[in-house]
Design an enzyme around this catalytic site. Sequence first.
Site, PDB file in Angstrom:
ATOM      1  N   THR A 179      28.763 -23.210  -4.034  1.00  0.00           N
ATOM      2  CA  THR A 179      28.486 -23.019  -2.619  1.00  0.00           C
ATOM      3  C   THR A 179      27.197 -23.730  -2.283  1.00  0.00           C
ATOM      4  O   THR A 179      26.128 -23.330  -2.733  1.00  0.00           O
ATOM      5  CB  THR A 179      28.359 -21.527  -2.238  1.00  0.00           C
ATOM      6  OG1 THR A 179      27.461 -21.430  -1.138  1.00  0.00           O
ATOM      7  CG2 THR A 179      27.814 -20.684  -3.372  1.00  0.00           C
TER       8      THR A 179
ATOM      9  N   GLY B 188      34.413 -22.492  -4.107  1.00  0.00           N
ATOM     10  CA  GLY B 188      33.724 -21.482  -3.314  1.00  0.00           C
ATOM     11  C   GLY B 188      34.507 -20.184  -3.197  1.00  0.00           C
ATOM     12  O   GLY B 188      35.402 -19.904  -4.003  1.00  0.00           O
TER      13      GLY B 188
ATOM     14  N   THR C 130      38.274 -20.531  -3.178  1.00  0.00           N
ATOM     15  CA  THR C 130      38.780 -20.874  -4.508  1.00  0.00           C
ATOM     16  C   THR C 130      38.818 -19.639  -5.403  1.00  0.00           C
ATOM     17  O   THR C 130      39.775 -19.442  -6.168  1.00  0.00           O
ATOM     18  CB  THR C 130      37.858 -21.936  -5.140  1.00  0.00           C
ATOM     19  OG1 THR C 130      37.762 -23.034  -4.231  1.00  0.00           O
ATOM     20  CG2 THR C 130      38.382 -22.404  -6.479  1.00  0.00           C
TER      21      THR C 130
ATOM     22  N   ASP D 207      25.830 -23.782   0.451  1.00  0.00           N
ATOM     23  CA  ASP D 207      25.059 -22.960   1.392  1.00  0.00           C
ATOM     24  C   ASP D 207      24.311 -21.824   0.701  1.00  0.00           C
ATOM     25  O   ASP D 207      23.569 -21.102   1.356  1.00  0.00           O
ATOM     26  CB  ASP D 207      25.986 -22.331   2.443  1.00  0.00           C
ATOM     27  CG  ASP D 207      26.623 -23.379   3.341  1.00  0.00           C
ATOM     28  OD1 ASP D 207      26.171 -24.525   3.315  1.00  0.00           O
ATOM     29  OD2 ASP D 207      27.571 -23.022   4.065  1.00  0.00           O
TER      30      ASP D 207
HETATM   31  P1  ATP Z   1      33.900 -24.228   0.399  1.00  0.00           P
HETATM   32  O1  ATP Z   1      32.636 -23.540   0.090  1.00  0.00           O
HETATM   33  O2  ATP Z   1      33.793 -25.683   0.337  1.00  0.00           O
HETATM   34  O3  ATP Z   1      34.563 -23.718   1.648  1.00  0.00           O
HETATM   35  P2  ATP Z   1      36.103 -22.904  -0.843  1.00  0.00           P
HETATM   36  O4  ATP Z   1      36.508 -22.698  -2.249  1.00  0.00           O
HETATM   37  O5  ATP Z   1      35.836 -21.659  -0.046  1.00  0.00           O
HETATM   38  O6  ATP Z   1      34.866 -23.861  -0.848  1.00  0.00           O
HETATM   39  P3  ATP Z   1      38.504 -23.439   0.686  1.00  0.00           P
HETATM   40  O7  ATP Z   1      38.979 -24.720   1.277  1.00  0.00           O
HETATM   41  O8  ATP Z   1      38.297 -22.287   1.595  1.00  0.00           O
HETATM   42  O9  ATP Z   1      37.186 -23.802  -0.112  1.00  0.00           O
HETATM   43  O10 ATP Z   1      39.536 -22.966  -0.445  1.00  0.00           O
HETATM   44  C1  ATP Z   1      39.840 -23.756  -1.576  1.00  0.00           C
HETATM   45  C2  ATP Z   1      41.214 -23.390  -2.084  1.00  0.00           C
HETATM   46  O11 ATP Z   1      41.338 -21.970  -2.239  1.00  0.00           O
HETATM   47  C3  ATP Z   1      42.330 -23.811  -1.139  1.00  0.00           C
HETATM   48  O12 ATP Z   1      43.378 -24.359  -1.894  1.00  0.00           O
HETATM   49  C4  ATP Z   1      42.720 -22.536  -0.457  1.00  0.00           C
HETATM   50  O13 ATP Z   1      44.080 -22.505  -0.073  1.00  0.00           O
HETATM   51  C5  ATP Z   1      42.450 -21.471  -1.490  1.00  0.00           C
HETATM   52  N1  ATP Z   1      42.107 -20.233  -0.785  1.00  0.00           N
HETATM   53  C6  ATP Z   1      41.216 -20.103   0.225  1.00  0.00           C
HETATM   54  N2  ATP Z   1      41.158 -18.835   0.683  1.00  0.00           N
HETATM   55  C7  ATP Z   1      42.063 -18.131  -0.043  1.00  0.00           C
HETATM   56  C8  ATP Z   1      42.493 -16.755  -0.043  1.00  0.00           C
HETATM   57  N3  ATP Z   1      41.986 -15.851   0.806  1.00  0.00           N
HETATM   58  N4  ATP Z   1      43.448 -16.395  -0.932  1.00  0.00           N
HETATM   59  C9  ATP Z   1      43.968 -17.299  -1.784  1.00  0.00           C
HETATM   60  N5  ATP Z   1      43.603 -18.610  -1.847  1.00  0.00           N
HETATM   61  C10 ATP Z   1      42.680 -19.031  -0.983  1.00  0.00           C
HETATM   62 MG    MG Z   2      34.526 -21.292   1.600  1.00  0.00          MG
END
Ligand code: ATP
Ligand code: MG
Length: 440
Positions: free
Chosen positions: A208, A179, A182, A210
């Site tokens: 995503t 997401g 990531t 959502d």
């Molecule tokens: P979801 O939709 O399930 O929330 P996501 O990819 O947003 O998916 P997160 O748990 O927020 O899920 O992040 C996944 C990975 O990306 C984690 O290892 C997290 O540390 C890294 N990450 C999240 N936000 C950042 C950021 N702003 N900068 C760098 N890395 C990030």
């Molecule tokens: Mg997220």
Amino acid sequence: MVSHEDLAVRTLGPCRIDSPLAERLVARETTQHSVVEEDRILFDDTISMAGGRGLPVEQLPSLEPGGPRKRIYFDPAKTRVGIVTCGGLCPGLNDVIRGLVLELSRHYGVRRIVGFRNGYRGFVPRYGEDVVDLTPEVVMHIDDEGGTILGTSRGEQDPDEIVDALERLNINILFVIGGDGTIRGAMDVVRVVGERGLKVAVVGIPKTIDNDIPYIDQSFGFQTAMAEATKSIHAASVEARSAPGGIGLVKLMGRHSGFIACYATLAKDDADYVLIPEVPFALDGERGLLQHLRRRVQERGHAVVVVAEGAGQEYIEGEEPGRDASGNVRFGDIGRLLRKRIVEHLDAHGVENNVRYFDPSYAIRSVPANPFDSAYCLRLAHAAVHAAMAGRTEVIVARRRRRFVHMPMPLAVSRRNHVDPLGDLWLSVLEATGQPVRFE
Ligand code: ATP
Ligand code: MG
């Protein structure tokens, strides 16, 4: 407003290698299967949007098309690929992994593909996660199951350590499936790759459940999730109609965007109220939700309420909201709060009530993709492989207005996609439920 510059895609360098696909797909008289690089996809789709820019046609914002190129950047025989999945589960993750591996190995002849275990921590030696060799045999039937065969995680990892791992394993292409967090993490990886002067392509397949990634038609897994959600709404409706004063209350995913709640409600026209993060609602007062719900139960004997998890967060009392390992705000349980307040309100007015609360989120996220999403995941994976082999980097592959395109990662995380409270989707929900335009 998105500009021409926002849509510029980064590439590692000119494409000098004949694509192995060229002979089969593009070396005929026609070029119909390969991308015509000069022809781009207009970003705007109405005359007023395009005309409002007052620009000559060639300066109108346009997206690079996805698809196979005649010439590619990476030599398949020397290319090593890594794949990682991060964040929460979503139907279709295994389909994407499978699609990447099959396209890379069968059509480009890439032989060395590894999967990193459990998200970004799979790159970091102190977690002791071994990489997994991904071959067509390994991935052939993984789409039968939900989840991800690679595992996933949240939590921050040092991009320098991630790039150390890429160097150690001689990885040239990294596919990230995840997401917004990531994708932000992947942008950090791109930055470090650049600082070290490496030629590593980083390509994302946005995940995503959502549907809150902006500018794209619909994210993979969304349709499956919405179809699963309709089952819970129907169950809630059956429960509600089977008991005196029956109230079915269903909490669905949707931290910032209520698309699943809206579409599931439209698909299973059983809900009387839909509450989403984009539309604030009053609970108390003469024109609040509780009074309206009580009158409805008194008149018709039952009601169904669908609430997205991010709705009504201002009603969650108590301490500061916590954060998960990735720094995302943990949401208070609006479903439980509504259950409590509904029971208290109806009891106080002497109205018999039987509230049944459904919280199917984890059950929905973990199912395998439906055939629509499976096909979509496979095609996204194909587009991602074409982009990466052509040296594109810091891009996600996406479908916009039914075309596969390359979208720069910074644009993909620049904002969220929301249900427009003044738009036609929310109007359809209001029509389907008959709920008032506002609880105020
Ligand atoms: P979801 O939709 O399930 O929330 P996501 O990819 O947003 O998916 P997160 O748990 O927020 O899920 O992040 C996944 C990975 O990306 C984690 O290892 C997290 O540390 C890294 N990450 C999240 N936000 C950042 C950021 N702003 N900068 C760098 N890395 C990030
Ligand atoms: Mg997220």
